[in-house]
Design an enzyme around this catalytic site. Structure first.
Site, PDB file in Angstrom:
ATOM      1  N   LYS A   1       0.836  -1.207   0.000  1.00  0.00           N
ATOM      2  CA  LYS A   1       0.000   0.000   0.000  1.00  0.00           C
ATOM      3  C   LYS A   1       0.866   1.251   0.000  1.00  0.00           C
ATOM      4  O   LYS A   1       1.802   1.357   0.773  1.00  0.00           O
ATOM      5  CB  LYS A   1      -0.894   0.016   1.248  1.00  0.00           C
TER       6      LYS A   1
ATOM      7  N   THR B   1      -7.983   9.373   8.372  1.00  0.00           N
ATOM      8  CA  THR B   1      -7.661   8.117   7.695  1.00  0.00           C
ATOM      9  C   THR B   1      -7.357   7.008   8.707  1.00  0.00           C
ATOM     10  O   THR B   1      -6.656   6.057   8.398  1.00  0.00           O
ATOM     11  CB  THR B   1      -6.443   8.302   6.765  1.00  0.00           C
TER      12      THR B   1
ATOM     13  N   GLY C   1      -7.551   3.756  10.416  1.00  0.00           N
ATOM     14  CA  GLY C   1      -8.121   2.434  10.094  1.00  0.00           C
ATOM     15  C   GLY C   1      -8.265   2.115   8.621  1.00  0.00           C
ATOM     16  O   GLY C   1      -8.917   1.131   8.257  1.00  0.00           O
ATOM     17  N   THR C   2      -7.633   2.913   7.759  1.00  0.00           N
ATOM     18  CA  THR C   2      -7.784   2.652   6.312  1.00  0.00           C
ATOM     19  C   THR C   2      -7.207   1.283   5.927  1.00  0.00           C
ATOM     20  O   THR C   2      -7.784   0.568   5.108  1.00  0.00           O
ATOM     21  CB  THR C   2      -7.100   3.742   5.461  1.00  0.00           C
ATOM     22  N   GLY C   3      -6.080   0.922   6.537  1.00  0.00           N
ATOM     23  CA  GLY C   3      -5.442  -0.357   6.208  1.00  0.00           C
ATOM     24  C   GLY C   3      -6.295  -1.535   6.661  1.00  0.00           C
ATOM     25  O   GLY C   3      -6.469  -2.516   5.928  1.00  0.00           O
ATOM     26  N   CYS C   4      -6.854  -1.440   7.879  1.00  0.00           N
ATOM     27  CA  CYS C   4      -7.733  -2.504   8.403  1.00  0.00           C
ATOM     28  C   CYS C   4      -8.927  -2.676   7.477  1.00  0.00           C
ATOM     29  O   CYS C   4      -9.321  -3.802   7.127  1.00  0.00           O
ATOM     30  CB  CYS C   4      -8.253  -2.141   9.791  1.00  0.00           C
TER      31      CYS C   4
HETATM   32  N1  LIG Z   1      -5.556  10.232   1.498  1.00  0.00           N
HETATM   33  C1  LIG Z   1      -5.858   9.127   0.798  1.00  0.00           C
HETATM   34  N2  LIG Z   1      -6.594   9.209  -0.339  1.00  0.00           N
HETATM   35  C2  LIG Z   1      -6.929   8.109  -1.044  1.00  0.00           C
HETATM   36  N3  LIG Z   1      -6.558   6.859  -0.703  1.00  0.00           N
HETATM   37  C3  LIG Z   1      -5.815   6.699   0.416  1.00  0.00           C
HETATM   38  C4  LIG Z   1      -5.429   7.823   1.223  1.00  0.00           C
HETATM   39  N4  LIG Z   1      -4.701   7.361   2.283  1.00  0.00           N
HETATM   40  C5  LIG Z   1      -4.649   6.018   2.148  1.00  0.00           C
HETATM   41  N5  LIG Z   1      -5.301   5.619   1.018  1.00  0.00           N
HETATM   42  C6  LIG Z   1      -5.496   4.247   0.585  1.00  0.00           C
HETATM   43  O1  LIG Z   1      -6.028   3.531   1.702  1.00  0.00           O
HETATM   44  C7  LIG Z   1      -5.490   2.231   1.777  1.00  0.00           C
HETATM   45  C8  LIG Z   1      -4.746   2.044   3.100  1.00  0.00           C
HETATM   46  O2  LIG Z   1      -3.456   2.615   2.925  1.00  0.00           O
HETATM   47  P1  LIG Z   1      -2.415   3.032   4.029  1.00  0.00           P
HETATM   48  O3  LIG Z   1      -1.102   3.041   3.342  1.00  0.00           O
HETATM   49  O4  LIG Z   1      -2.911   4.292   4.676  1.00  0.00           O
HETATM   50  O5  LIG Z   1      -2.578   1.819   5.041  1.00  0.00           O
HETATM   51  P2  LIG Z   1      -2.168   1.710   6.551  1.00  0.00           P
HETATM   52  O6  LIG Z   1      -1.034   2.608   6.850  1.00  0.00           O
HETATM   53  O7  LIG Z   1      -1.992   0.268   6.808  1.00  0.00           O
HETATM   54  O8  LIG Z   1      -3.451   2.238   7.312  1.00  0.00           O
HETATM   55  P3  LIG Z   1      -3.758   2.200   8.929  1.00  0.00           P
HETATM   56  O9  LIG Z   1      -2.496   1.854   9.638  1.00  0.00           O
HETATM   57  O10 LIG Z   1      -4.315   3.542   9.234  1.00  0.00           O
HETATM   58  O11 LIG Z   1      -4.832   1.164   9.105  1.00  0.00           O
HETATM   59  C9  LIG Z   1      -4.587   2.091   0.541  1.00  0.00           C
HETATM   60  O12 LIG Z   1      -5.322   1.498  -0.490  1.00  0.00           O
HETATM   61  C10 LIG Z   1      -4.206   3.524   0.225  1.00  0.00           C
HETATM   62  O13 LIG Z   1      -3.853   3.688  -1.115  1.00  0.00           O
HETATM   63  C1  LIG Z   2      -6.467  -2.600  17.097  1.00  0.00           C
HETATM   64  C2  LIG Z   2      -5.758  -1.953  15.976  1.00  0.00           C
HETATM   65  N1  LIG Z   2      -5.425  -2.686  14.885  1.00  0.00           N
HETATM   66  C3  LIG Z   2      -4.779  -2.112  13.840  1.00  0.00           C
HETATM   67  C4  LIG Z   2      -4.459  -0.769  13.864  1.00  0.00           C
HETATM   68  C5  LIG Z   2      -3.706  -0.148  12.703  1.00  0.00           C
HETATM   69  O1  LIG Z   2      -4.422   0.843  12.114  1.00  0.00           O
HETATM   70  C6  LIG Z   2      -4.841  -0.022  15.018  1.00  0.00           C
HETATM   71  N2  LIG Z   2      -4.559   1.308  15.106  1.00  0.00           N
HETATM   72  N3  LIG Z   2      -5.489  -0.647  16.040  1.00  0.00           N
END
Ligand SMILES: Nc1ncnc2c1ncn2[C@@H]1O[C@H](COP(=O)(O)OP(=O)(O)OP(=O)(O)O)[C@@H](O)[C@H]1O
Ligand SMILES: Cc1ncc(CO)c(N)n1
Length: 267
Positions: free
Chosen positions: A173, A204, A206-209
């Site tokens: 990502k 943003t 929880g976007t990854g979750c």
């Molecule tokens: N500002 C943004 N606009 C559009 N898409 C985004 C944006 N930020 C993140 N994304 C998308 O959201 C998804 C999650 O990406 P990110 O790299 O933020 O994950 P993450 O760091 O694991 O998230 P988190 O740790 O907050 O759960 C990816 O598909 C990324 O491309």
């Molecule tokens: C419980 C939990 N899982 C995953 C993440 C990563 O976003 C978070 N902040 N908290």
């Protein structure tokens, strides 16, 4: 109805972890099941404390679900410590669910460790080979490979290195790089790019979750990997576009915007 299990940590502020996963499943019309690996005291500003659930209880939760219910897909998020990883790996080898999506969660946005440092190697060794897709973000991919990642070329190199660690598909990502976020899928044959215009928001959390849960839901619904990712990206994009300004830090995304709009609950 398809059943999707999340094995992850609890985020009481509702933006990430188990809570984000279950909302994502509900929005996809699949039945959500959960196994809690750790409880976090967390809000939009960051994580204040973590308490792990002990391995016997993690094991009993997994058994309780699988011994009674047919699970179509599993999403793994925060796994916290070595004992938890060993327990999950053992159980998944026993129950062999068809789809496993692994989000190798290492730290929260404020830098708080959600995976103990000594557990990183075990996560790679035990869980990567079981996963149909792993979804690291840039800092996680750097920690896993030891490579620095500042551009798309380096993202490709890191994705290939992670593939060689045993995952069948790697979705790296790109949300943490500047510019329009590009996620790169490497399946051992080719690199596929998923690019979105960057949405300007601080909300943003929880976007990854959410993304990994949406992929798991789409796999459970019978979609192939590439289509599952495309649909999950559409879902997270709408969720970020309509994210909620809750709290004083990074607010959560909106899981039900499209559904609420259709139902007339949003004017
Ligand atoms: N500002 C943004 N606009 C559009 N898409 C985004 C944006 N930020 C993140 N994304 C998308 O959201 C998804 C999650 O990406 P990110 O790299 O933020 O994950 P993450 O760091 O694991 O998230 P988190 O740790 O907050 O759960 C990816 O598909 C990324 O491309
Ligand atoms: C419980 C939990 N899982 C995953 C993440 C990563 O976003 C978070 N902040 N908290």
């Amino acid at each position: 109805m398809k059943k999707v299990l999340t094995i992850a940590g609890s985020d009481g502020s509702g933006g990430a972890g188990i809570q984000a996963d279950l909302k994502t499943f509900a929005a996809h019309g699949v039945f959500g099941l959960s196994v809690i690996t750790a409880v976090t005291a967390q809000n939009t500003l960051g994580v204040q404390a973590v308490q792990d659930i002990d391995r016997e209880m993690v094991s009993k939760q997994i058994e309780a679900v699988f011994d009674d219910i047919e699970v179509d897909a599993v999403k793994i998020g925060m796994v916290s410590q070595t004992a938890t990883i060993e327990t999950i790996a053992g159980a998944l080898k026993k129950y062999t669910p068809e789809h496993i999506v692994l989000d190798p969660v290492m730290a929260a946005k404020n830098g708080c460790h959600l995976l103990k440092k000594e557990a990183e190697t075990l996560l790679i060794k035990e869980l990567f080979p079981l996963a149909e897709i792993v979804t690291p973000n840039i800092p996680e991919a750097e920690a896993i490979t030891g490579l620095g990642i500042d551009n798309l070329q380096q993202m490709e190199e890191a994705a290939a290195a992670i593939f060689r660690l045993g995952a069948r598909n790697v979705l790296l990502k790109g949300g943490h790089l500047e510019g329009n976020p590009t996620d790169i899928l490497y399946n051992g044959r080719e690199f596929l790019y998923f690019t979105q215009a960057r949405i300007e928001t601080k909300n943003t959390h929880g976007t990854g979750c959410t993304l990994s849960s949406a992929i798991a839901a789409n796999l459970a619904l019978g979609r192939e990997v590439e289509e599952a990712i495309t649909l999950a990206k559409d879902y997270i994009t709408v969720a970020i576009e309509h994210s909620l300004p809750l709290g004083r830090g990074a607010g959560p995304t909106h899981h039900f915007y499209a559904l609420y709009k259709k139902a007339g609950l949003i004017p």
